[in-house]
Design a protein around this motif. Structure first.
Motif, PDB file in Angstrom:
ATOM      1  N   CYS A 233       1.328  -4.362   3.694  1.00 39.85           N
ATOM      2  CA  CYS A 233      -0.010  -4.722   4.167  1.00 39.85           C
ATOM      3  C   CYS A 233      -0.039  -5.933   5.113  1.00 39.85           C
ATOM      4  N   PRO A 234      -0.635  -5.754   6.315  1.00 38.02           N
ATOM      5  CA  PRO A 234      -0.724  -6.849   7.291  1.00 38.02           C
ATOM      6  C   PRO A 234      -1.976  -7.720   7.161  1.00 38.02           C
ATOM      7  N   GLN A 235      -2.770  -7.488   6.108  1.00 40.13           N
ATOM      8  CA  GLN A 235      -4.066  -8.186   5.975  1.00 40.13           C
ATOM      9  C   GLN A 235      -3.904  -9.720   5.956  1.00 40.13           C
TER      10      GLN A 235
ATOM     11  N   CYS B  38      -3.526  -1.435   7.439  1.00 40.84           N
ATOM     12  CA  CYS B  38      -2.753  -0.443   6.673  1.00 40.84           C
ATOM     13  C   CYS B  38      -3.005   0.995   7.123  1.00 40.84           C
TER      14      CYS B  38
ATOM     15  N   ASP C 154       0.855  -1.184   0.000  1.00 39.79           N
ATOM     16  CA  ASP C 154       0.000   0.000   0.000  1.00 39.79           C
ATOM     17  C   ASP C 154       0.893   1.236   0.000  1.00 39.79           C
TER      18      ASP C 154
ATOM     19  N   CYS D  89      -6.629  -1.364   3.888  1.00 41.01           N
ATOM     20  CA  CYS D  89      -7.416  -2.033   4.928  1.00 41.01           C
ATOM     21  C   CYS D  89      -7.343  -1.240   6.237  1.00 41.01           C
TER      22      CYS D  89
END
Ligand SMILES: [Zn+2]
Length: 217
Positions: free
Chosen positions: A195-197, A131, A53, A112
């Motif tokens: 991004c940690p999604q 994010c 991101d 996110c």
């Protein structure tokens, strides 16, 4: 032959100029760095299927920043490809995608957040890192706040647009070691959330590190 093994090898292939910055962003982490006009930023998806991101601000005046709307309208296409000029809210070129190992990148899927995770995936995801928190943390280092977090780019994220206009977030187009090269058209501050999604396939349910390499003009 270089004595430094980190500055040779496949991640550096095809890059001209001298390496002026070389850093790995850990999985799930925020990052910010200034890239000067004429320099090239290469993002390496080290392990594959990792959404990066990405926001841009003018270093001279951070009220001027990346605009998805201006970028899409100017090129008449929703996807960011090799040759795409990333434009500011004043319509000016900020960076150009000089090369891309995958066919396209997304700029409509957004970032996110804890709030969107809760709506999409259930209340048990409320405490998961997202994010928007990364963008906020990296922006605060320069004194920017929540109102400065605008619609972003998702490098290496696959958001197909169906004929009826509906969007998906599906398995990535990327693979280990694939790259995108961004040439700076003005002095820019790059802000990234790696991004940690973990609730959809944008990171293959497993966030991983990415590499950021900057070369001189
Ligand atoms: Zn995210």
């Amino acid at each position: 032959m270089s004595a430094d093994p980190h500055r040779t090898g496949p991640h550096f292939e095809g890059l001209a100029g001298t390496v002026v910055h070389d850093e790995v962003i850990p999985a799930r982490a925020p990052w910010s760095h200034q890239v000067k006009a004429g320099e090239t930023l290469r993002i390496v998806d080290l392990e594959g299927n990792q959404a990066v991101d990405f926001l841009l601000y003018s270093a001279a005046d951070d009220a001027e920043r990346y605009s998805a709307q201006d970028t899409v309208a100017a090129q008449g296409n929703l996807f960011l490809r090799e040759g795409t000029v990333l434009r500011s809210n004043e319509g000016r070129p900020m960076m150009t995608i000089a090369a891309s190992a995958i066919p396209y990148h997304d700029t409509i899927g957004g970032a996110c957040s804890c709030e969107s995770n809760t709506l999409r995936y259930g209340h048990h995801t409320k405490a998961q890192h997202a994010c928007v928190e990364n963008f906020l943390e990296a922006n605060l280092w320069d004194g920017r706040g929540k109102r400065d977090v605008v619609s972003n780019i998702n490098f290496f994220m696959n958001v197909p647009v169906e004929p009826d206009g509906s969007l998906g977030i599906v398995d990535g187009l990327s693979a280990p070691g694939l790259t995108v090269d961004l040439k700076a058209e003005m002095d820019v501050i790059v802000v990234v959330s790696n991004c940690p999604q973990i609730n959809n396939p944008c990171n293959a349910f497993n966030p991983t590190p990415v590499s950021m390499i900057v070369t001189s003009a």
